[in-house]
Design a protein around this motif. Structure first.
Motif, PDB file in Angstrom:
ATOM      1  N   ILE A  26       0.469 -22.957   7.110  1.00  0.00           N
ATOM      2  CA  ILE A  26       0.042 -21.572   7.331  1.00  0.00           C
ATOM      3  C   ILE A  26      -0.466 -21.032   8.835  1.00  0.00           C
ATOM      4  O   ILE A  26      -0.819 -21.863   9.330  1.00  0.00           O
ATOM      5  CB  ILE A  26      -1.379 -21.311   6.256  1.00  0.00           C
ATOM      6  CG1 ILE A  26      -0.854 -21.800   4.942  1.00  0.00           C
ATOM      7  CG2 ILE A  26      -1.970 -19.879   6.157  1.00  0.00           C
ATOM      8  CD1 ILE A  26      -0.075 -21.072   4.204  1.00  0.00           C
ATOM      9  N   SER A  27      -0.072 -20.299   9.022  1.00  0.00           N
ATOM     10  CA  SER A  27      -0.610 -19.656  10.302  1.00  0.00           C
ATOM     11  C   SER A  27      -1.208 -18.205  10.055  1.00  0.00           C
ATOM     12  O   SER A  27      -1.049 -17.643   8.892  1.00  0.00           O
ATOM     13  CB  SER A  27       0.439 -19.358  11.462  1.00  0.00           C
ATOM     14  OG  SER A  27       1.575 -18.296  11.081  1.00  0.00           O
ATOM     15  N   GLY A  28      -1.794 -17.572  10.913  1.00  0.00           N
ATOM     16  CA  GLY A  28      -2.451 -16.064  10.915  1.00  0.00           C
ATOM     17  C   GLY A  28      -1.414 -14.968  10.978  1.00  0.00           C
ATOM     18  O   GLY A  28      -0.430 -15.346  11.740  1.00  0.00           O
ATOM     19  N   GLY A  29      -1.894 -13.883  10.717  1.00  0.00           N
ATOM     20  CA  GLY A  29      -0.984 -12.864  10.710  1.00  0.00           C
ATOM     21  C   GLY A  29      -0.073 -12.693   9.582  1.00  0.00           C
ATOM     22  O   GLY A  29       0.820 -13.298   9.399  1.00  0.00           O
ATOM     23  N   GLY A  30      -0.554 -11.958   8.741  1.00  0.00           N
ATOM     24  CA  GLY A  30       0.222 -11.822   7.206  1.00  0.00           C
ATOM     25  C   GLY A  30       0.914 -10.360   7.278  1.00  0.00           C
ATOM     26  O   GLY A  30       1.171  -9.836   8.361  1.00  0.00           O
ATOM     27  N   ALA A  31       1.167  -9.933   6.109  1.00  0.00           N
ATOM     28  CA  ALA A  31       1.908  -8.403   5.970  1.00  0.00           C
ATOM     29  C   ALA A  31       0.867  -7.266   6.084  1.00  0.00           C
ATOM     30  O   ALA A  31       0.035  -7.578   5.709  1.00  0.00           O
ATOM     31  CB  ALA A  31       2.610  -8.420   4.720  1.00  0.00           C
ATOM     32  N   GLN A  32       1.370  -6.320   6.944  1.00  0.00           N
ATOM     33  CA  GLN A  32       0.447  -5.415   7.471  1.00  0.00           C
ATOM     34  C   GLN A  32       0.302  -4.439   6.184  1.00  0.00           C
ATOM     35  O   GLN A  32      -0.838  -3.606   6.024  1.00  0.00           O
ATOM     36  CB  GLN A  32       0.707  -4.373   8.445  1.00  0.00           C
ATOM     37  CG  GLN A  32       0.703  -5.117   9.777  1.00  0.00           C
ATOM     38  CD  GLN A  32       1.964  -6.307  10.174  1.00  0.00           C
ATOM     39  OE1 GLN A  32       2.733  -6.434   9.558  1.00  0.00           O
ATOM     40  NE2 GLN A  32       1.272  -7.009  10.747  1.00  0.00           N
ATOM     41  N   ASP A  33       1.067  -4.105   5.067  1.00  0.00           N
ATOM     42  CA  ASP A  33       0.608  -3.232   4.044  1.00  0.00           C
ATOM     43  C   ASP A  33       0.547  -4.038   2.695  1.00  0.00           C
ATOM     44  O   ASP A  33       0.444  -3.463   1.642  1.00  0.00           O
ATOM     45  CB  ASP A  33       2.228  -2.670   4.012  1.00  0.00           C
ATOM     46  CG  ASP A  33       3.377  -3.581   3.556  1.00  0.00           C
ATOM     47  OD1 ASP A  33       3.246  -4.694   3.670  1.00  0.00           O
ATOM     48  OD2 ASP A  33       4.284  -2.876   3.304  1.00  0.00           O
ATOM     49  N   LEU A  34      -0.013  -5.429   2.846  1.00  0.00           N
ATOM     50  CA  LEU A  34      -0.536  -6.065   1.529  1.00  0.00           C
ATOM     51  C   LEU A  34      -2.123  -5.894   1.959  1.00  0.00           C
ATOM     52  O   LEU A  34      -2.620  -6.749   2.993  1.00  0.00           O
ATOM     53  CB  LEU A  34       0.064  -7.371   1.544  1.00  0.00           C
ATOM     54  CG  LEU A  34       1.442  -7.398   1.004  1.00  0.00           C
ATOM     55  CD1 LEU A  34       1.804  -8.835   0.806  1.00  0.00           C
ATOM     56  CD2 LEU A  34       1.758  -6.800  -0.215  1.00  0.00           C
ATOM     57  N   LYS A  74       0.916  -1.142  -0.155  1.00  0.00           N
ATOM     58  CA  LYS A  74       0.081  -0.034  -0.069  1.00  0.00           C
ATOM     59  C   LYS A  74       0.799   1.319  -0.048  1.00  0.00           C
ATOM     60  O   LYS A  74       2.089   1.142   0.073  1.00  0.00           O
ATOM     61  CB  LYS A  74      -0.733   0.049   1.125  1.00  0.00           C
ATOM     62  CG  LYS A  74      -1.969  -0.976   0.976  1.00  0.00           C
ATOM     63  CD  LYS A  74      -3.278  -0.538   2.034  1.00  0.00           C
ATOM     64  CE  LYS A  74      -2.845  -1.096   3.532  1.00  0.00           C
ATOM     65  NZ  LYS A  74      -3.870  -1.135   4.326  1.00  0.00           N
ATOM     66  N   LYS A  75       0.227   2.457  -0.098  1.00  0.00           N
ATOM     67  CA  LYS A  75       0.623   3.589  -0.497  1.00  0.00           C
ATOM     68  C   LYS A  75       1.891   4.185   0.171  1.00  0.00           C
ATOM     69  O   LYS A  75       2.958   4.338  -0.790  1.00  0.00           O
ATOM     70  CB  LYS A  75      -0.395   4.867  -0.224  1.00  0.00           C
ATOM     71  CG  LYS A  75      -0.126   6.149  -1.179  1.00  0.00           C
ATOM     72  CD  LYS A  75      -0.275   5.764  -2.447  1.00  0.00           C
ATOM     73  CE  LYS A  75       0.346   7.083  -3.211  1.00  0.00           C
ATOM     74  NZ  LYS A  75      -1.209   7.587  -3.426  1.00  0.00           N
TER      75      LYS A  75
END
Length: 113
Positions: A95-103, A56-57
């Motif tokens: 897979i676990s929870g919690g991805g990239a915050q800016d995607l 993101k931006k």
């Protein structure tokens, strides 16, 4: 402000919290062809596509991602942490929870190793 009579007829209901990681909260019964609720910290799946996304931006980079078909028949987008990876199509991943915050839309991440 509700009156006493209104509260007796329609009591207050507790707020329902929706889960952010819905793919980890369901499992699949292939005989009955239904999803049912289960709590689990991780789930395994198979990579369908591996690529890069732009964040993101204010940030600018290429973030590694993968489309994964989980064992509960759901297909999700996951973030691949770290600098390099060796994931390919049809690789088995955890897979676990919690991805990239800016995607945008990426709520899960791959467990390395």
């Amino acid at each position: 402000m509700p009156t006493t009579n209104q509260l007796i007829n329609n009591p207050r209901k507790p707020k329902v919290n929706k889960t952010k990681s819905s793919a980890l909260k369901t499992s699949y019964n292939s005989l009955k062809k239904i999803h049912f609720p289960v709590n689990r910290p991780q789930i395994s799946g198979i990579c369908k596509k591996v690529g890069t996304l732009g964040p993101k931006k204010p940030n600018s980079a290429n973030r590694a991602y993968a489309r994964v078909l989980l064992k509960n028949k759901k297909e999700i987008t996951v973030h691949i942490p770290g600098e390099k990876h060796n994931l390919q199509e049809y690789s088995l991943v955890l897979i676990s929870g919690g991805g990239a915050q800016d995607l945008p839309g990426v709520k899960y991440s791959v467990i390395r190793g």
